[in-house]
Write a protein that holds these residues in place. Structure first.
Motif, PDB file in Angstrom:
ATOM      1  N   THR A  67       0.883  -1.304  -0.058  1.00  0.00           N
ATOM      2  CA  THR A  67       0.132   0.345   0.485  1.00  0.00           C
ATOM      3  C   THR A  67       1.163   1.186   0.242  1.00  0.00           C
ATOM      4  O   THR A  67       0.616   2.562  -0.382  1.00  0.00           O
ATOM      5  CB  THR A  67      -0.486   0.057   1.552  1.00  0.00           C
ATOM      6  OG1 THR A  67      -1.845  -1.290   1.486  1.00  0.00           O
ATOM      7  CG2 THR A  67      -1.760   1.105   0.886  1.00  0.00           C
ATOM      8  N   ALA A  68       1.976   1.208   0.966  1.00  0.00           N
ATOM      9  CA  ALA A  68       2.666   2.153   0.848  1.00  0.00           C
ATOM     10  C   ALA A  68       3.380   2.878  -0.759  1.00  0.00           C
ATOM     11  O   ALA A  68       3.525   3.580  -1.135  1.00  0.00           O
ATOM     12  CB  ALA A  68       4.092   2.058   2.167  1.00  0.00           C
ATOM     13  N   ALA A  69       3.700   1.980  -1.180  1.00  0.00           N
ATOM     14  CA  ALA A  69       4.197   2.001  -2.489  1.00  0.00           C
ATOM     15  C   ALA A  69       3.219   2.994  -3.786  1.00  0.00           C
ATOM     16  O   ALA A  69       3.648   3.853  -4.345  1.00  0.00           O
ATOM     17  CB  ALA A  69       4.758  -0.028  -2.949  1.00  0.00           C
ATOM     18  N   LYS A  70       1.837   2.260  -3.500  1.00  0.00           N
ATOM     19  CA  LYS A  70       1.090   2.871  -3.847  1.00  0.00           C
ATOM     20  C   LYS A  70       0.579   4.316  -3.803  1.00  0.00           C
ATOM     21  O   LYS A  70       0.890   5.039  -4.875  1.00  0.00           O
ATOM     22  CB  LYS A  70      -0.374   1.730  -3.958  1.00  0.00           C
ATOM     23  CG  LYS A  70      -0.218   0.378  -4.738  1.00  0.00           C
ATOM     24  CD  LYS A  70      -1.416  -0.347  -4.572  1.00  0.00           C
ATOM     25  CE  LYS A  70      -1.574  -1.759  -5.226  1.00  0.00           C
ATOM     26  NZ  LYS A  70      -2.404  -2.596  -4.352  1.00  0.00           N
ATOM     27  N   VAL A  71       1.031   4.575  -2.740  1.00  0.00           N
ATOM     28  CA  VAL A  71       0.287   5.616  -2.156  1.00  0.00           C
ATOM     29  C   VAL A  71       1.437   6.544  -2.688  1.00  0.00           C
ATOM     30  O   VAL A  71       1.309   7.693  -2.801  1.00  0.00           O
ATOM     31  CB  VAL A  71       0.510   5.915   0.032  1.00  0.00           C
ATOM     32  CG1 VAL A  71       0.730   7.005  -0.017  1.00  0.00           C
ATOM     33  CG2 VAL A  71      -0.767   4.956  -0.435  1.00  0.00           C
ATOM     34  N   PHE A  72       2.900   6.223  -2.724  1.00  0.00           N
ATOM     35  CA  PHE A  72       4.196   6.949  -2.739  1.00  0.00           C
ATOM     36  C   PHE A  72       4.275   7.279  -4.365  1.00  0.00           C
ATOM     37  O   PHE A  72       4.507   8.401  -4.850  1.00  0.00           O
ATOM     38  CB  PHE A  72       4.947   6.208  -2.567  1.00  0.00           C
ATOM     39  CG  PHE A  72       6.533   6.575  -3.416  1.00  0.00           C
ATOM     40  CD1 PHE A  72       7.460   8.246  -2.372  1.00  0.00           C
ATOM     41  CD2 PHE A  72       7.056   5.980  -4.010  1.00  0.00           C
ATOM     42  CE1 PHE A  72       8.474   8.290  -2.824  1.00  0.00           C
ATOM     43  CE2 PHE A  72       8.271   6.472  -5.049  1.00  0.00           C
ATOM     44  CZ  PHE A  72       9.221   7.600  -4.586  1.00  0.00           C
ATOM     45  N   ALA A  73       3.544   6.145  -5.372  1.00  0.00           N
ATOM     46  CA  ALA A  73       3.224   6.218  -6.379  1.00  0.00           C
ATOM     47  C   ALA A  73       2.733   7.861  -7.362  1.00  0.00           C
ATOM     48  O   ALA A  73       2.459   8.223  -8.176  1.00  0.00           O
ATOM     49  CB  ALA A  73       3.001   5.171  -7.339  1.00  0.00           C
ATOM     50  N   ARG A  74       1.666   8.457  -5.743  1.00  0.00           N
ATOM     51  CA  ARG A  74       0.635   8.973  -6.479  1.00  0.00           C
ATOM     52  C   ARG A  74       1.085  10.204  -6.429  1.00  0.00           C
ATOM     53  O   ARG A  74       0.767  11.366  -7.413  1.00  0.00           O
ATOM     54  CB  ARG A  74      -0.676   9.063  -5.206  1.00  0.00           C
ATOM     55  CG  ARG A  74      -1.578   8.133  -5.396  1.00  0.00           C
ATOM     56  CD  ARG A  74      -2.194   7.928  -4.533  1.00  0.00           C
ATOM     57  NE  ARG A  74      -3.143   6.834  -4.128  1.00  0.00           N
ATOM     58  CZ  ARG A  74      -3.434   6.537  -2.768  1.00  0.00           C
ATOM     59  NH1 ARG A  74      -3.743   7.059  -2.311  1.00  0.00           N
ATOM     60  NH2 ARG A  74      -4.040   4.930  -2.863  1.00  0.00           N
ATOM     61  N   GLY A  75       2.299  10.855  -5.136  1.00  0.00           N
ATOM     62  CA  GLY A  75       2.924  12.215  -5.991  1.00  0.00           C
ATOM     63  C   GLY A  75       3.791  11.762  -4.909  1.00  0.00           C
ATOM     64  O   GLY A  75       4.383  11.436  -3.829  1.00  0.00           O
TER      65      GLY A  75
END
Length: 87
Positions: A67-75
């Motif tokens: 989940t952290a990787a997905k949130v990181f990819a947002r911006g």
């Protein structure tokens, strides 16, 4: 290079009532905070104390890092708070 989580360290942040951990994008270190509500969402019945929240983090590390990787990819930010709705 994708975000990685080679550092298994985590700590309880009493001020934020969250568990802090770190991810790495190349040489850049990024702080992540999993909020207590999110940990209780992932593991219902979790006690709200330091030991309970750290145990919930340890039991759910794989989904938290994903989940952290997905949130990181947002911006790009200096740090990231992971909340219940992220999961």
């Amino acid at each position: 290079m994708a975000l990685s989580f080679p550092n298994q360290s985590r700590s309880y942040d009493a001020t934020r009532h969250a568990v802090r951990f770190w991810g790495y994008d190349k040489a850049m270190e990024t702080s992540f905070y999993v909020m207590a509500d999110a940990l209780r969402f992932l593991q219902p019945g979790t006690l709200s104390d330091e030991v309970g929240l750290l145990n919930a983090f340890d039991s759910n590390r794989d989904v938290i890092c994903s989940t952290a990787a997905k949130v990181f990819a947002r911006g790009n930010k200096g740090s990231y708070d992971l909340i219940s709705s992220d999961f």
